[in-house]
Design an enzyme around this catalytic site. Structure first.
Site, PDB file in Angstrom:
ATOM      1  N   CYS A   1      -4.016  -1.225  -2.173  1.00 54.36           N
ATOM      2  CA  CYS A   1      -4.085   0.229  -2.392  1.00 54.36           C
ATOM      3  C   CYS A   1      -5.038   0.474  -3.545  1.00 54.36           C
ATOM      4  O   CYS A   1      -4.806  -0.009  -4.656  1.00 54.36           O
ATOM      5  CB  CYS A   1      -2.698   0.766  -2.713  1.00 54.36           C
ATOM      6  SG  CYS A   1      -2.646   2.522  -3.170  1.00 54.36           S
TER       7      CYS A   1
ATOM      8  N   GLU B   1      -6.657   9.048  10.014  1.00 55.32           N
ATOM      9  CA  GLU B   1      -5.262   9.099  10.441  1.00 55.32           C
ATOM     10  C   GLU B   1      -5.060  10.023  11.636  1.00 55.32           C
ATOM     11  O   GLU B   1      -4.054   9.908  12.342  1.00 55.32           O
ATOM     12  CB  GLU B   1      -4.374   9.513   9.263  1.00 55.32           C
ATOM     13  CG  GLU B   1      -4.370   8.467   8.158  1.00 55.32           C
ATOM     14  CD  GLU B   1      -3.249   8.643   7.160  1.00 55.32           C
ATOM     15  OE1 GLU B   1      -2.508   9.637   7.264  1.00 55.32           O
ATOM     16  OE2 GLU B   1      -3.109   7.782   6.273  1.00 55.32           O
TER      17      GLU B   1
ATOM     18  N   CYS C   1     -12.047   2.335  -0.079  1.00 54.11           N
ATOM     19  CA  CYS C   1     -10.772   2.807   0.442  1.00 54.11           C
ATOM     20  C   CYS C   1     -10.448   1.966   1.655  1.00 54.11           C
ATOM     21  O   CYS C   1     -11.335   1.714   2.495  1.00 54.11           O
ATOM     22  CB  CYS C   1     -10.844   4.287   0.820  1.00 54.11           C
ATOM     23  SG  CYS C   1      -9.350   4.907   1.647  1.00 54.11           S
TER      24      CYS C   1
ATOM     25  N   HIS D   1      -8.874   2.647   4.249  1.00 54.51           N
ATOM     26  CA  HIS D   1      -8.998   3.357   5.524  1.00 54.51           C
ATOM     27  C   HIS D   1     -10.419   3.228   6.087  1.00 54.51           C
ATOM     28  O   HIS D   1     -10.612   3.291   7.298  1.00 54.51           O
ATOM     29  CB  HIS D   1      -8.710   4.856   5.350  1.00 54.51           C
ATOM     30  CG  HIS D   1      -7.263   5.216   5.331  1.00 54.51           C
ATOM     31  ND1 HIS D   1      -6.407   4.801   4.342  1.00 54.51           N
ATOM     32  CD2 HIS D   1      -6.523   5.988   6.180  1.00 54.51           C
ATOM     33  CE1 HIS D   1      -5.197   5.297   4.572  1.00 54.51           C
ATOM     34  NE2 HIS D   1      -5.238   6.016   5.689  1.00 54.51           N
TER      35      HIS D   1
ATOM     36  N   ASP E   1       0.863  -1.183   0.000  1.00 53.03           N
ATOM     37  CA  ASP E   1       0.000   0.000   0.000  1.00 53.03           C
ATOM     38  C   ASP E   1       0.895   1.227   0.000  1.00 53.03           C
ATOM     39  O   ASP E   1       2.078   1.165   0.368  1.00 53.03           O
ATOM     40  CB  ASP E   1      -0.908   0.010   1.229  1.00 53.03           C
ATOM     41  CG  ASP E   1      -1.938   1.139   1.193  1.00 53.03           C
ATOM     42  OD1 ASP E   1      -2.255   1.628   0.094  1.00 53.03           O
ATOM     43  OD2 ASP E   1      -2.433   1.529   2.273  1.00 53.03           O
ATOM     44  N   SER E   2       0.333   2.344  -0.386  1.00 51.79           N
ATOM     45  CA  SER E   2       1.087   3.596  -0.343  1.00 51.79           C
ATOM     46  C   SER E   2       1.267   4.079   1.097  1.00 51.79           C
ATOM     47  O   SER E   2       2.075   4.966   1.347  1.00 51.79           O
ATOM     48  CB  SER E   2       0.377   4.674  -1.165  1.00 51.79           C
ATOM     49  OG  SER E   2      -0.929   4.908  -0.652  1.00 51.79           O
TER      50      SER E   2
END
Length: 305
Positions: free
Chosen positions: A79, A185, A219, A221, A16-17
């Protein structure tokens, strides 16, 4: 007397990035317990979404090659941006199976609706755990089933999910939610500000797509926001079936592993090693939230610009 089949513990690379792909790894661990995992977060070069297609492909291919050099026998591109923008380039650059996050999420959405029209009496054709159309055969018609995709701006601009869902006969709408990743985050997964942002995004999305029945989290996240998303959908009176693309990717990977490594040793506990291209301390702190367990050690590497 025949010899017992030798078991094998495959090495699975997860790329993943940044940190979001750890939700895919979290789902992989119980599904493929006998594997060794190598995780790479290209944190020095994120966000990928603001880069050109050529740059994203170069970054993703260099990361994929690093994981292969470390012994990966199968690669998971955890990702969405890299999958949407560079999956073919990654697949062409490596001699091992490669799976991304878009197709598994689309197929999981298909499973929530009408799989196939019973009147057509057709049986799904499977490859790597995913339904594919046979040569010369149109995709099944599920046009009555509408999927709403929440994703980052870069993923929405690629229309990768729309293409994947439409190929399966599903209608699709996409909603870019650029504020959600920084909120996650920041650790604000259960915060009034996040609830308010989700209410705005979901209200706008459902105003444009009122017939949506399924919500696809596009996504990695976003699984951390699933409780807040459910809470918000209930508050606005529009419940939807939620598909976690990270979980769907893990299940598709498990099917791929079963195909390529039929003698998998399921008695062993999974092992893993983590690499990041920047900020080991931040990776350990945030990564523990995404993985759902402590990330004790992270190795710093330099993949260049």
């Amino acid at each position: 007397m025949s010899q017992p089949t030798k078991t094998h513990s495959p090495t699975i690379g997860v790329f993943d990035s940044g940190f979001g792909g750890l939700t895919v790894l979290r789902s992989l661990l119980p599904l493929i317990p006998g594997a060794h995992y190598i995780y790479l977060g290209d944190t020095a070069r994120l966000p990928y979404g603001s880069k050109s297609h050529e740059t994203i492909a170069r970054y993703a291919v260099s990361s994929a090659k690093f994981l292969h050099e470390q012994g990966a026998e199968l690669l998971v591109i955890a990702c969405n941006t890299a999958t949407a923008m560079a999956l073919p380039e990654i697949q062409q650059s490596l001699p091992i199976p490669v799976i991304g996050v878009v197709q598994p999420g689309a197929h999981a959405a298909l499973a929530t609706g009408k799989h196939l029209d019973p009147s057509q009496d057709r049986v799904p054709h499977l490859r790597d755990g995913l339904i594919v159309a046979k040569v010369g055969e149109a995709p099944p018609s599920n046009a009555a089933h509408h999927v709403l995709v929440l994703a980052t701006s870069a993923t929405v601009q690629s229309h990768a999910y729309t293409h994947a869902l439409n190929a399966l006969g599903l209608e699709a709408s996409e909603k870019a939610c650029p504020l959600l990743v920084p909120l996650v985050e920041e650790g604000w997964t259960n915060h009034p500000v996040t609830d308010e942002v989700l209410k705005i995004y979901l209200t706008e999305a459902l105003t444009s797509a009122p017939a949506a029945q399924t919500l696809l989290l596009g996504c990695t996240h976003y699984p951390l926001l699933e409780p807040a998303i459910r809470r918000t959908l209930a508050a606005i009176g529009h419940p939807l079936t939620i598909i976690d693309s990270a979980d769907a990717t893990a299940r598709a990977t498990a099917a791929l592993v079963a195909q390529h490594f039929p003698s998998l040793d399921t008695t062993r506990k999974p092992t893993y090693i983590f690499y990041a291209t920047d900020s080991i301390e931040k990776f350990q702190h945030l990564g523990s939230s995404f993985l759902g367990q402590p990330v004790a050690e992270v190795n710093l590497i330099d993949l260049g610009g």
